[in-house]
Structure formats: C-alpha cells, structure tokens
Design an enzyme around this catalytic site. Structure first.
Site, PDB file in Angstrom:
ATOM      1  N   THR A  35       0.810  -1.214   0.000  1.00 60.25           N
ATOM      2  CA  THR A  35       0.000   0.000   0.000  1.00 60.25           C
ATOM      3  C   THR A  35       0.846   1.268   0.000  1.00 60.25           C
ATOM      4  OG1 THR A  35      -0.198  -0.194   2.413  1.00 60.25           O
ATOM      5  CG2 THR A  35      -2.015  -1.072   1.061  1.00 60.25           C
ATOM      6  N   GLU A  98      -3.347  -5.717  -2.777  1.00 55.14           N
ATOM      7  CA  GLU A  98      -2.542  -4.781  -2.003  1.00 55.14           C
ATOM      8  C   GLU A  98      -2.260  -5.374  -0.622  1.00 55.14           C
ATOM      9  OE1 GLU A  98      -1.329  -1.702  -2.608  1.00 55.14           O
ATOM     10  OE2 GLU A  98      -2.326  -1.089  -4.478  1.00 55.14           O
ATOM     11  N   ASP A 150       7.343  -1.664  -5.374  1.00 61.74           N
ATOM     12  CA  ASP A 150       6.617  -2.642  -4.559  1.00 61.74           C
ATOM     13  C   ASP A 150       6.322  -3.949  -5.297  1.00 61.74           C
ATOM     14  OD1 ASP A 150       4.842  -0.808  -6.044  1.00 61.74           O
ATOM     15  OD2 ASP A 150       3.172  -1.853  -5.091  1.00 61.74           O
TER      16      ASP A 150
END
Length: 238
Positions: A35, A98, A150
C-alpha cells in the site's frame, strides 16, 4: 477461502474488463503490491474514494484480514502505466492484491506471517479460479519498473513459489552482459525501459539480497535460470 477473514468494502473505482470477443485478454495475471501509506485504514479509504481513481481487488491487513474491494470479474485500477510481455492494458487482464505495508517512503518492513498466510490462501484460490500461469504472478515493480518499487525486496517471493505461487529460479550458466535486455524482454519486462531500472526490478523480485541495478554475474546467472524454468513450465502447460 473458508479459512480467511474476508470483509466486504466495495470500492467504486472499477469498470468493465471489456468485451473479450473484441480482444480484451482473459484474466491471466496476478499483480502484488504494497500500500505504501502510513496505515491500512488510510490505504483502504483512498482506494474507496472516487476522487482517487485507484483500487485493487483485495487488500490484506498485517493481521491477515482480507478486504474485498472489487469483484474479480471487474477491472480494478491498480497497475497504472505498465507493461508486460507486449501488453500495456495490465488492469484488463489482471487481479491486483494490495498488502498493507508503509513501503520505502514511510518505514518499509517485513511482511508478517499472518499477512503472508492470508495471501497464500487468497492467491491459491485465485489461481484455481483463473488461468494464471506461475510466470505471470508478478510485482508492481515488474510491470512498472520506472515508477514502482513494490512489493519490494522484503517480500517473500521464494516462500510463495514454494507454495506454487510464482516462480523462483536457481542459477544457470552466465549468458553474458550482452544478452540481458533480450532475456529480460523474453520473460516479459519492458524492452524500452532503461536497463538499470529493469535489472533493479528483477533483483527486487529474484535477487533481493542485493538490489543495485547492476547486471553482475549472479544476476545474469539467476536470469538464465529463470528463463530455463520459464521454458520448462510453458512447455508443461501446453
């Protein structure tokens, strides 16, 4: 998914995947994110805010709680400007998950066992429902190496691969520096992105012990091993 604590939190930020007959690809990719915000609640609020125009199909808290935001049959807005294996409309063919983690900007940390356990169960169900091959279980940084980091080098890709979620290579023969761009593109990475950015993304996923963007001998050998594994898996899938 009977063992999961799933809570419905519908997000308005989605649309149709389009008409498959007209050429929109089927769901054949799973993209994992963190996130990158100070809290899970802040991330959840943002993904449910129509003004933000971002979402994912699921968000998993650090305690393992799963929030269902967008139905799998719909297109969530999670990948942004992205590329994989010739395709740029990644949202249309993917499911996005996520993972709550503050990310590199706010104090990046390891992903708790409870969170990874929930992810393993959730992802296993997704792979059972959709024709997603192991080589198309990817991170956001894989599909957007110029923009994203990420889920990052602390994400346990090897552990997931051991559960049948994604691939994890062993070293092959060093193919030499001159073949890096072609081999990375063969796996799916954007051949038009700067090589250093793509190598960094590859390392975050497949050589997390040293993420420096340098195509050293170990990185090259791991890429060769990944391509060999990819070829075997593709042949087995035929």
């Amino acid at each position: 998914m009977s063992g999961l604590d799933i809570r419905e939190r519908p997000s308005p930020n989605h649309d149709s995947r389009g008409d498959i007959i007209a050429g929109t690809p089927r769901i054949d990719m799973l993209v994992l994110h963190y996130t990158g915000m100070r809290s899970g609640e802040a991330a959840l609020a943002r993904m449910c805010d129509p003004a933000a125009k971002v979402s994912a199909h699921y968000m998993i808290d650090e305690d393992g709680t799963v929030h269902a935001l967008v139905p799998e049959g719909m297109r969530a807005w999670h990948a942004g400007i992205s590329y994989w294996a010739g395709a740029r409309n990644i949202n249309a063919c993917s499911i996005g998950i996520e993972l709550v983690n503050p990310g590199h900007e706010f104090g990046y940390r390891a992903f708790p066992d409870s969170q990874i356990g929930a992810l393993t169960e959730l992802a296993s169900g997704i792979l059972a429902r959709h024709a997603i091959p192991a080589w198309r279980v990817l991170g956001h940084s894989d599909v957007a190496p110029m923009r994203k980091d990420d889920p990052g080098e602390l994400f346990p890709w090897a552990e997931l691969a051991g559960q049948g979620i994604g691939l994890w290579p062993i070293k092959g023969d060093d193919p030499g520096e001159g073949k890096m761009t072609a081999l990375l593109a063969r796996f799916g990475y954007d051949p038009e992105a700067p090589l250093e950015k793509v190598v960094t993304a590859f390392q975050r996923h497949f050589r997390p012990s040293c993420v420096d963007g340098m195509a050293d001998a170990e990185t090259r050998a791991l890429l060769a091993g990944l391509i060999a594994l990819y070829d075997v898996k593709k042949e087995d899938a035929r």
